[in-house]
Design an enzyme around this catalytic site. Structure first.
Site, PDB file in Angstrom:
ATOM      1  N   ASP A 329     -75.483   1.550 -55.476  1.00 31.52           N
ATOM      2  CA  ASP A 329     -75.378   2.306 -56.462  1.00 31.52           C
ATOM      3  C   ASP A 329     -73.984   2.121 -57.207  1.00 31.52           C
ATOM      4  O   ASP A 329     -72.949   1.547 -56.595  1.00 31.52           O
ATOM      5  CB  ASP A 329     -74.924   3.939 -56.152  1.00 31.52           C
ATOM      6  CG  ASP A 329     -74.920   5.142 -57.368  1.00 31.52           C
ATOM      7  OD1 ASP A 329     -74.586   4.689 -58.540  1.00 31.52           O
ATOM      8  OD2 ASP A 329     -75.577   6.210 -57.024  1.00 31.52           O
ATOM      9  N   ARG A 331     -72.518   3.489 -60.105  1.00 33.49           N
ATOM     10  CA  ARG A 331     -72.192   4.284 -61.164  1.00 33.49           C
ATOM     11  C   ARG A 331     -70.866   4.878 -60.810  1.00 33.49           C
ATOM     12  O   ARG A 331     -69.952   5.134 -61.967  1.00 33.49           O
ATOM     13  CB  ARG A 331     -73.179   5.486 -60.965  1.00 33.49           C
ATOM     14  CG  ARG A 331     -74.309   5.321 -61.596  1.00 33.49           C
ATOM     15  CD  ARG A 331     -75.300   6.523 -61.556  1.00 33.49           C
ATOM     16  NE  ARG A 331     -75.769   6.753 -59.919  1.00 33.49           N
ATOM     17  CZ  ARG A 331     -76.513   7.606 -59.510  1.00 33.49           C
ATOM     18  NH1 ARG A 331     -77.163   8.567 -60.239  1.00 33.49           N
ATOM     19  NH2 ARG A 331     -76.691   7.582 -58.408  1.00 33.49           N
TER      20      ARG A 331
END
Length: 418
Positions: A329, A331
């Site tokens: 991930d 983000r």
């Protein structure tokens, strides 16, 4: 700029003293907009620029193509008459706290009003935030009405099922010292890595340490507000919130491989229902396709999962993402709460999110969360069951739920960034 033949590296000479009398200073966090100073990123007058990058985010490249084709005048200056927000937003104390506002510019809303004396002098100060009002027509809302979960009231939901909303678009404006602190790195390292990973797109990251603001070429964030906008800042008014990261395949095209659209629609339904009972709802939509890894990477991962021995399983769900992309991930939700602080939010009564990363970032930024709401089982598509099992196994919605920053610090072995 020089080229070192021996190392094949470009050597960028520093221009830290390259300042012009037209260039306005920016004092991030000042309460008075004129003392804070506007972000001037237009290329109309290079001497007046006080920011790295330019307005338009990822659309700057399309603008360049339009100018190159002769269909767009590069001397164009926007006429902002009658473009101002139909509702008043702020200012709120969070606007002046560098720990809460580093990824957007709150004074980028209606700059022709906030910086009128400078605007009248001819400075090309452009908005980075815009507000409008509209109606949403969503089949899931009509279904909720048919099944009796929602009822038209003529105010929030019209008789034909249309939902009244206030829409806010927020372009990213990064205060680099604050971004670096939020990511727990130093500003110089952040600038160097941004420069390297964009292929040297913005040399000023290296050559102009005096420029502290950057407009990155990434997508904007959109907020949809149900009810009275000013109630978002009132902790005594019930607030329902969904923080949603873009998933084009599900959100737009209805792919049933994940729960993104069902969760988004359920969040909208609950936000509207909250507004109907006197509260307020907000959906914040972030352009972070494929966990900020992009749709190409996302589809490659889909293929890898389906073709692996044993098929797509919860145990290996995130492993294939890391193998293809290098990380599960990308983000890093530390910047995610900034739009919430733009609206003055201090307390969220109902947070629609299973993500501990999002939850911890929100609580860690000083916003209280009362209830966390997961998607009802009946709304989970059959083909998305593997994703849900993988998320639960990865601790997306753990029992270590906390409601305040002090509580979060007491959770052993976990940091705010986790």
């Amino acid at each position: 700029m020089e080229f070192n033949k021996r190392s094949n590296h470009i050597i960028l000479a520093s221009h830290s003293n390259l300042k012009y009398k037209e260039m306005l200073p920016i004092s991030w966090g000042e309460k008075n907009p004129m003392k804070r100073g506007p972000v001037v990123a237009s290329i109309a007058n290079s001497k007046a620029r006080n920011a790295i990058g330019t307005h338009g985010g990822s659309y700057t490249v399309y603008r360049a193509l339009s100018i190159a084709s002769g269909k767009f005048s590069k001397e164009h200056k926007p006429d902002l008459e009658n473009t101002q927000s139909p509702v008043k937003i702020g200012p709120y104390p969070q606007w002046f706290d560098p720990a809460k506002m580093v990824a957007i510019d709150p004074w980028g809303l209606d700059p022709e009003i906030n910086f009128k004396p400078l605007f009248d002098e001819g400075y090309d100060i452009r908005p980075s935030i815009a507000v409008t009002q509209a109606h949403l027509q969503i089949p899931e809302i009509l279904e909720a009405i048919q099944k009796g979960r929602l009822k038209p009231d003529g105010k929030i939901i019209k008789e034909n099922g249309d939902v009244r909303v206030t829409k806010v678009a927020l372009d990213p404006v990064w205060f680099l010292p604050g971004i670096a602190e939020r990511l727990k790195t130093d500003e110089g390292n952040l600038r160097r890595i941004l420069f390297e990973q964009t292929g040297g797109m913005f040399p000023e990251l290296i050559t102009r340490p005096d420029l502290k603001v950057c407009l990155p070429p990434i997508g904007s964030t959109t907020a949809y507000i149900f009810g009275d906008v000013k109630d978002l800042a009132n902790p005594d008014v019930e607030l329902t919130c969904r923080v949603h990261d873009e998933c084009n395949g599900s959100d737009v095209f209805g792919s049933d491989i994940c729960t993104c659209r069902p969760y988004l629609m359920y969040g909208i339904e609950d936000a509207a229902r909250t507004a109907q009972r006197g509260g307020v709802g907000i959906i914040v939509y972030y352009r972070k396709e494929g966990r900020a890894l992009g749709e190409v990477t996302k589809f490659l991962v889909y293929n890898a999962r389906k073709r692996q021995e044993g098929g797509d399983t919860a145990a290996t769900y995130f492993d294939r993402t890391e193998c293809v992309a290098g990380v599960e991930d990308a983000r890093f939700q530390e910047l995610m709460p900034d739009p919430l602080h733009f609206f003055g939010i201090k307390k969220i009564h109902n947070l629609h999110s299973m993500s501990n990363m999002k939850y911890n970032a929100i609580v860690g930024s000083g916003i209280e969360v009362v209830n966390r709401i997961s998607i009802p089982d009946e709304l989970i598509p059959q083909d998305a069951q593997v994703e849900m099992e993988a998320k639960k196994a990865a601790g997306y919605f753990s029992k270590e739920a906390v409601k305040s920053l002090d509580d979060l610090k007491k959770v052993k072995g976990r940091s705010i960034e986790e």
